[in-house]
Design an enzyme around this catalytic site. Structure first.
Site, PDB file in Angstrom:
ATOM      1  N   ASN A  19       0.848  -1.176   0.000  1.00 49.59           N
ATOM      2  CA  ASN A  19       0.000   0.000   0.000  1.00 49.59           C
ATOM      3  C   ASN A  19       0.888   1.233   0.000  1.00 49.59           C
ATOM      4  OD1 ASN A  19       0.789   0.493   2.726  1.00 49.59           O
ATOM      5  ND2 ASN A  19      -0.924  -0.726   3.498  1.00 49.59           N
ATOM      6  N   ASN A  53      -4.591  -8.419   9.280  1.00 50.81           N
ATOM      7  CA  ASN A  53      -3.408  -8.086   8.499  1.00 50.81           C
ATOM      8  C   ASN A  53      -2.960  -6.655   8.792  1.00 50.81           C
ATOM      9  OD1 ASN A  53      -4.408  -6.095   6.232  1.00 50.81           O
ATOM     10  ND2 ASN A  53      -5.978  -7.669   6.427  1.00 50.81           N
ATOM     11  N   LYS A 100       0.524  -1.381  32.638  1.00 48.88           N
ATOM     12  CA  LYS A 100       0.301   0.046  32.853  1.00 48.88           C
ATOM     13  C   LYS A 100      -0.649   0.607  31.806  1.00 48.88           C
ATOM     14  CE  LYS A 100       3.622   2.798  33.990  1.00 48.88           C
ATOM     15  NZ  LYS A 100       4.886   3.574  33.967  1.00 48.88           N
ATOM     16  N   TYR A 155      -4.333  -3.072  -4.382  1.00 50.33           N
ATOM     17  CA  TYR A 155      -2.978  -2.780  -3.919  1.00 50.33           C
ATOM     18  C   TYR A 155      -2.050  -2.551  -5.114  1.00 50.33           C
ATOM     19  CZ  TYR A 155      -4.210  -4.300   0.822  1.00 50.33           C
ATOM     20  OH  TYR A 155      -4.776  -4.415   2.070  1.00 50.33           O
ATOM     21  N   LYS A 181     -12.748  -1.159  -3.030  1.00 46.48           N
ATOM     22  CA  LYS A 181     -11.774  -0.209  -2.480  1.00 46.48           C
ATOM     23  C   LYS A 181     -10.403  -0.466  -3.080  1.00 46.48           C
ATOM     24  CE  LYS A 181     -10.008  -0.441   1.789  1.00 46.48           C
ATOM     25  NZ  LYS A 181      -9.974  -0.400   3.276  1.00 46.48           N
ATOM     26  N   LYS A 183      -6.131   1.271  -3.304  1.00 51.26           N
ATOM     27  CA  LYS A 183      -5.144   2.089  -2.619  1.00 51.26           C
ATOM     28  C   LYS A 183      -4.781   3.324  -3.442  1.00 51.26           C
ATOM     29  CE  LYS A 183      -4.869  -0.894   0.693  1.00 51.26           C
ATOM     30  NZ  LYS A 183      -5.429  -0.588   2.039  1.00 51.26           N
ATOM     31  N   ASP A 217      -8.065   4.518  -0.289  1.00 48.46           N
ATOM     32  CA  ASP A 217      -7.396   4.378   1.004  1.00 48.46           C
ATOM     33  C   ASP A 217      -5.933   4.797   0.871  1.00 48.46           C
ATOM     34  OD1 ASP A 217      -6.414   3.618   3.466  1.00 48.46           O
ATOM     35  OD2 ASP A 217      -6.826   1.480   3.216  1.00 48.46           O
ATOM     36  N   ALA A 218      -5.544   5.835   1.651  1.00 53.32           N
ATOM     37  CA  ALA A 218      -4.164   6.333   1.621  1.00 53.32           C
ATOM     38  C   ALA A 218      -3.297   5.741   2.723  1.00 53.32           C
ATOM     39  CB  ALA A 218      -4.162   7.857   1.746  1.00 53.32           C
ATOM     40  N   ASN A 219      -3.871   4.936   3.616  1.00 52.83           N
ATOM     41  CA  ASN A 219      -3.117   4.274   4.675  1.00 52.83           C
ATOM     42  C   ASN A 219      -2.276   5.230   5.510  1.00 52.83           C
ATOM     43  OD1 ASN A 219      -3.258   1.802   2.423  1.00 52.83           O
ATOM     44  ND2 ASN A 219      -3.580   1.185   4.560  1.00 52.83           N
ATOM     45  N   GLU A 243     -10.222   7.301   2.712  1.00 53.46           N
ATOM     46  CA  GLU A 243      -9.824   6.628   3.951  1.00 53.46           C
ATOM     47  C   GLU A 243      -8.424   7.004   4.419  1.00 53.46           C
ATOM     48  OE1 GLU A 243      -9.041   2.029   5.476  1.00 53.46           O
ATOM     49  OE2 GLU A 243     -10.483   2.420   3.875  1.00 53.46           O
ATOM     50  N   GLU A 269      -8.790   2.410  11.921  1.00 58.42           N
ATOM     51  CA  GLU A 269      -8.282   1.048  11.994  1.00 58.42           C
ATOM     52  C   GLU A 269      -6.969   0.946  12.755  1.00 58.42           C
ATOM     53  OE1 GLU A 269      -5.730  -0.263   8.239  1.00 58.42           O
ATOM     54  OE2 GLU A 269      -7.641   0.590   7.594  1.00 58.42           O
ATOM     55  N   ASP A 296     -10.994  -1.897  14.730  1.00 59.17           N
ATOM     56  CA  ASP A 296     -10.881  -3.334  14.476  1.00 59.17           C
ATOM     57  C   ASP A 296     -10.628  -4.042  15.802  1.00 59.17           C
ATOM     58  OD1 ASP A 296     -10.101  -5.918  13.807  1.00 59.17           O
ATOM     59  OD2 ASP A 296      -8.770  -5.303  12.191  1.00 59.17           O
ATOM     60  N   HIS A 326     -12.370  -2.604  10.097  1.00 57.98           N
ATOM     61  CA  HIS A 326     -11.265  -3.072   9.272  1.00 57.98           C
ATOM     62  C   HIS A 326     -11.023  -4.556   9.562  1.00 57.98           C
ATOM     63  CE1 HIS A 326      -6.887  -4.072   9.368  1.00 57.98           C
ATOM     64  NE2 HIS A 326      -6.884  -3.528   8.169  1.00 57.98           N
ATOM     65  N   GLU A 345     -15.636  -5.135   6.253  1.00 56.95           N
ATOM     66  CA  GLU A 345     -14.687  -5.243   5.150  1.00 56.95           C
ATOM     67  C   GLU A 345     -14.572  -6.695   4.709  1.00 56.95           C
ATOM     68  OE1 GLU A 345     -10.367  -3.314   4.087  1.00 56.95           O
ATOM     69  OE2 GLU A 345     -10.656  -3.999   6.139  1.00 56.95           O
ATOM     70  N   SER A 346     -14.141  -6.898   3.480  1.00 60.30           N
ATOM     71  CA  SER A 346     -13.919  -8.243   2.954  1.00 60.30           C
ATOM     72  C   SER A 346     -12.677  -8.244   2.072  1.00 60.30           C
ATOM     73  CB  SER A 346     -15.128  -8.696   2.123  1.00 60.30           C
ATOM     74  OG  SER A 346     -14.843  -9.880   1.411  1.00 60.30           O
ATOM     75  N   TYR A 347     -11.873  -9.305   2.190  1.00 60.18           N
ATOM     76  CA  TYR A 347     -10.744  -9.537   1.283  1.00 60.18           C
ATOM     77  C   TYR A 347     -11.062 -10.795   0.486  1.00 60.18           C
ATOM     78  CZ  TYR A 347      -8.066  -6.143   3.984  1.00 60.18           C
ATOM     79  OH  TYR A 347      -7.639  -4.998   4.608  1.00 60.18           O
TER      80      TYR A 347
END
Length: 393
Positions: A19, A53, A100, A155, A181, A183, A217-219, A243, A269, A296, A326, A345-347
């Site tokens: 990505n 992932n 902590k 991707y 979607k 990238k 999606d720019a991650n 995104e 995410e 997520d 996510h 979401e789905s891959y």
């Protein structure tokens, strides 16, 4: 009733794809099996979980800290006070003993992975789908048997051209998805990369039919100037969302993008706690009428923490229907159905065998019908269950 053992193994989900920020050539995940003393059909009930992932396997942390705390606890301290079952919240508290506050990084992934396996076991002990259990305990009482799902892909990878990208997107549309979607930002942050992304976006938009949309999606890759430059470009199109344009913890810059971009935004995410989620709602400039939240559970301390996030959203006037997690896994699918979220979401092709849905489940017009399977339903995804069964054997 007690937990007899918790096992973890790290598996590769490596792929040549990338990505805007990372490549997946050495990506791993942790698979966990929670083995109980409850016997059904001559076999112990086993709950399974794995992390989404984008974050690596957390085996050492699990084995050194979180698994021993659960196994060393008095079984009575982990039992449900009102049911003949385990209590996920008590198990979560045992894992987090002597930790902590703050520092919500990789340990949230370790805890979230074990938590998924615990919920799978709890639902199996009750011999019912997890989504049904969640609807009864924490939802409206009636689950959503029909759930919206979108196809994530697009991707960058070696040798990919626009034709290969549109072939991929078309394959998702052909399988019943109405939202796909892809990238952005991975071709470089210079003008050449910007022009490449524009070409990729317009090529995918050209193949969409009525009631079909594209999300990008720019991650979290963009700086101030680039995020706003893309916002100006994307404003020309009717996108499902833009995104994670900027670093997920830069709430001020996120708010500036929201002020400049009228279309829907999506993020969350990479926020791993209720505190981070609350800060996003307070300071990120997001708009409850159009923006999407992608927390997520598998990365953010599990469903026990996700329930706290949903309670916080309720307190701040956000509808649960604005949440589309996510991860592309069956755990979030069950949460979406049981707690009335906006979808999942789905891959369809990536990160196998961990991505995707049970065998035979089809997507039609962007939705799927939840199968009536005990627990999360992993046993009905044959390629995945073969790996899980080996861990628990």
């Amino acid at each position: 009733m007690r937990i007899l053992d918790i096992r973890e193994r790290t598996y590769p989900i490596s792929s040549p794809i990338r990505n805007a920020y990372i490549d997946f050539s050495r990506m791993t995940l942790s698979l966990v099996a929670v083995i109980t003393d409850v016997v059904r059909d001559g076999r112990p009930v086993v709950g399974y979980g794995f992390n989404s992932n984008g974050r690596y396997g957390q085996g050492p942390m699990m084995r050194e800290r979180f698994i021993p705390r659960v196994l060393e606890a008095d079984p009575g301290d982990l039992a449900d006070d009102h049911r003949d079952n385990l209590d996920p919240a008590k198990i979560w508290a045992a894992m987090m003993r002597n930790e902590k506050p703050g520092g919500h990084g990789e340990r949230s992934v370790a805890v979230g992975t074990i938590d998924m396996a615990v919920w799978d076991a709890v639902a199996k002990i009750e011999d019912r789908p997890l989504f049904d259990l969640l609807a009864e305990r924490y939802g409206s009482g009636t689950p959503d048997h029909k759930v919206f799902v979108y196809a994530a892909g697009g991707y960058y990878y070696p040798g990919q051209d626009v034709s290969a990208l549109t072939d991929e997107m078309q394959s998702y549309l052909d399988r019943g998805y109405s939202v796909v979607k892809q990238k952005i930002g991975g071709a470089g942050l210079d003008q050449r990369g910007f022009d490449t992304d524009r070409e990729r976006i317009e090529a995918t938009l050209a193949i969409l039919g009525p009631r079909q949309q594209l999300a990008v999606d720019a991650n979290g890759r963009f700086d101030h100037e680039t995020a706003l430059k893309y916002a100006d470009l994307l404003s020309q199109y009717d996108l499902f969302w833009y995104e994670e344009p900027v670093d997920p913890l830069d709430f001020q810059l996120q708010a500036e993008v929201a002020a400049a971009y009228e279309g829907p935004l999506a993020t969350g995410e990479n926020l791993f706690s209720v505190q981070d989620a609350r800060n996003l709602i307070w300071y990120g400039g997001l708009r409850p009428d159009r923006d999407w939240l992608q927390f997520d559970c598998a990365l953010s301390y599990g469903l026990v923490e996700y329930l706290r996030i949903l309670e916080m959203l309720d307190d701040h006037g956000w509808s649960r229907t604005r949440c589309i997690p996510h991860g592309g896994h069956q755990m979030s699918l069950n949460i979406a159905a049981g707690l009335g979220l906006g979808g999942n979401e789905s891959y369809p092709d990536l990160f196998q065998p961990f991505g995707g849905f049970p065998d035979g489940v089809e997507v039609r017009d962007g939705y799927l019908i939840m199968p009536d399977l005990p627990g999360i339903g992993f046993e009905s995804k044959s390629d995945l269950y073969a790996v899980m069964r080996e861990l628990a054997a």
